[in-house]
Write a protein that holds these residues in place. Structure first.
Motif, mmCIF file in Angstrom:
data_model
loop_
_atom_site.group_PDB
_atom_site.id
_atom_site.type_symbol
_atom_site.label_atom_id
_atom_site.label_comp_id
_atom_site.label_asym_id
_atom_site.label_seq_id
_atom_site.Cartn_x
_atom_site.Cartn_y
_atom_site.Cartn_z
ATOM 1 N N GLY A 94 40.663 40.194 45.371
ATOM 2 C CA GLY A 94 40.209 39.284 44.331
ATOM 3 C C GLY A 94 41.392 39.042 43.410
ATOM 4 N N TYR A 95 41.401 37.942 42.681
ATOM 5 C CA TYR A 95 42.547 37.631 41.831
ATOM 6 C C TYR A 95 42.139 37.580 40.375
ATOM 7 N N GLN A 96 43.078 37.839 39.498
ATOM 8 C CA GLN A 96 42.857 37.757 38.060
ATOM 9 C C GLN A 96 42.953 36.279 37.670
ATOM 10 N N VAL B 216 44.999 45.187 36.519
ATOM 11 C CA VAL B 216 44.192 44.998 37.720
ATOM 12 C C VAL B 216 44.366 46.214 38.630
ATOM 13 N N ASP B 217 43.686 46.198 39.768
ATOM 14 C CA ASP B 217 43.761 47.330 40.692
ATOM 15 C C ASP B 217 45.078 47.410 41.448
ATOM 16 N N ARG B 218 45.665 46.258 41.776
ATOM 17 C CA ARG B 218 46.894 46.216 42.582
ATOM 18 C C ARG B 218 47.807 45.133 42.013
ATOM 19 N N ILE B 219 49.086 45.469 41.844
ATOM 20 C CA ILE B 219 50.070 44.524 41.325
ATOM 21 C C ILE B 219 51.173 44.351 42.371
ATOM 22 N N ALA C 156 38.931 43.927 49.507
ATOM 23 C CA ALA C 156 37.897 43.056 48.921
ATOM 24 C C ALA C 156 37.343 43.601 47.611
ATOM 25 N N GLY C 157 37.355 44.894 47.436
ATOM 26 C CA GLY C 157 36.829 45.483 46.215
ATOM 27 C C GLY C 157 37.855 45.646 45.112
ATOM 28 N N GLN C 158 39.045 45.060 45.288
ATOM 29 C CA GLN C 158 40.122 45.242 44.322
ATOM 30 C C GLN C 158 40.588 43.900 43.754
ATOM 31 N N THR C 159 40.916 43.907 42.471
ATOM 32 C CA THR C 159 41.553 42.734 41.870
ATOM 33 C C THR C 159 43.060 42.925 41.941
ATOM 34 N N ALA C 160 43.771 41.828 42.011
ATOM 35 C CA ALA C 160 45.219 41.908 42.157
ATOM 36 C C ALA C 160 45.876 40.732 41.456
ATOM 37 N N VAL C 161 47.183 40.864 41.284
ATOM 38 C CA VAL C 161 47.993 39.787 40.727
ATOM 39 C C VAL C 161 49.408 39.923 41.283
ATOM 40 N N ASP D 179 48.938 29.259 43.249
ATOM 41 C CA ASP D 179 50.314 29.311 43.729
ATOM 42 C C ASP D 179 50.322 29.996 45.088
ATOM 43 N N VAL D 180 51.307 29.697 45.930
ATOM 44 C CA VAL D 180 51.361 30.281 47.270
ATOM 45 C C VAL D 180 51.334 31.811 47.220
ATOM 46 N N ARG D 181 51.983 32.412 46.229
ATOM 47 C CA ARG D 181 51.985 33.881 46.125
ATOM 48 C C ARG D 181 50.581 34.400 45.837
ATOM 49 N N GLY D 182 49.861 33.748 44.950
ATOM 50 C CA GLY D 182 48.478 34.109 44.673
ATOM 51 C C GLY D 182 47.573 33.857 45.864
ATOM 52 N N GLN D 183 47.822 32.776 46.581
ATOM 53 C CA GLN D 183 47.019 32.465 47.759
ATOM 54 C C GLN D 183 47.215 33.496 48.868
ATOM 55 N N LEU D 184 48.420 34.023 48.996
ATOM 56 C CA LEU D 184 48.647 35.074 49.990
ATOM 57 C C LEU D 184 47.905 36.349 49.613
ATOM 58 N N VAL D 185 47.886 36.655 48.330
ATOM 59 C CA VAL D 185 47.161 37.848 47.857
ATOM 60 C C VAL D 185 45.669 37.693 48.127
ATOM 61 N N THR D 186 45.095 36.572 47.733
ATOM 62 C CA THR D 186 43.652 36.377 47.952
ATOM 63 C C THR D 186 43.341 36.160 49.421
ATOM 64 N N GLY D 187 44.233 35.486 50.124
ATOM 65 C CA GLY D 187 44.019 35.270 51.553
ATOM 66 C C GLY D 187 43.985 36.557 52.340
#
Length: 144
Positions: A50-52, A77-80, A17-22, A38-46
């Protein structure tokens, strides 16, 4: 059941929750980040990241966008999560602007094979009821 699986992933990994990702791919010499819709972004945020969302703005309604080299800052971002086959992954690793991102230098990149090996990227991209549980499990496992 997919939402329950995402909720469990989020609950079990509060540090996300404290990290941004893409999520992104490398294609024909360019970085292509996927949008948060996009489904890939939704899986990351889900899963809790957090998302860029600046990517959403420049994608202008498309599921991804090509970044010019001077806009590589959008994936700082924090995680790619990189979704590619082996050859494209190796080419991306040699792209100096990508290699110099803090997340890359800090080992915070998950390289998810698309159609080779376990095909995690394909499971994320296809977004079917059969592929999503596997995609969620592997995405979360790769980020720990």
């Amino acid at each position: 059941g997919i939402q329950d699986k995402l909720d469990t992933a989020k609950k079990d990994n509060p540090a996300f929750a404290g990290q941004t990702a893409v999520a992104l791919s490398w294609y024909k010499g360019a970085v292509y980040p996927f949008t948060s819709t996009d489904v890939r972004g939704q899986l990351v945020t889900g899963s809790g990241f957090g998302y860029q969302t600046e990517i959403d703005k420049i994608a202008d309604g498309k599921f991804s966008t090509e970044l010019s080299p001077e806009r590589i800052d959008l994936v700082d971002v924090d995680r790619i999560f990189v979704i590619n086959d082996k050859a494209d992954t190796e080419a991306l690793k040699k792209f100096e602007l990508f290699a110099n991102l803090p997340a890359v230098k800090n080992g915070k990149v998950s390289y998810l094979l698309d159609s080779e090996g376990p095909a995690i990227g394909a499971a994320m991209s296809q977004g079917t009821l059969l592929s999503l549980p596997y995609a969620i499990d592997e995405l979360v496992k790769s980020a720990k």
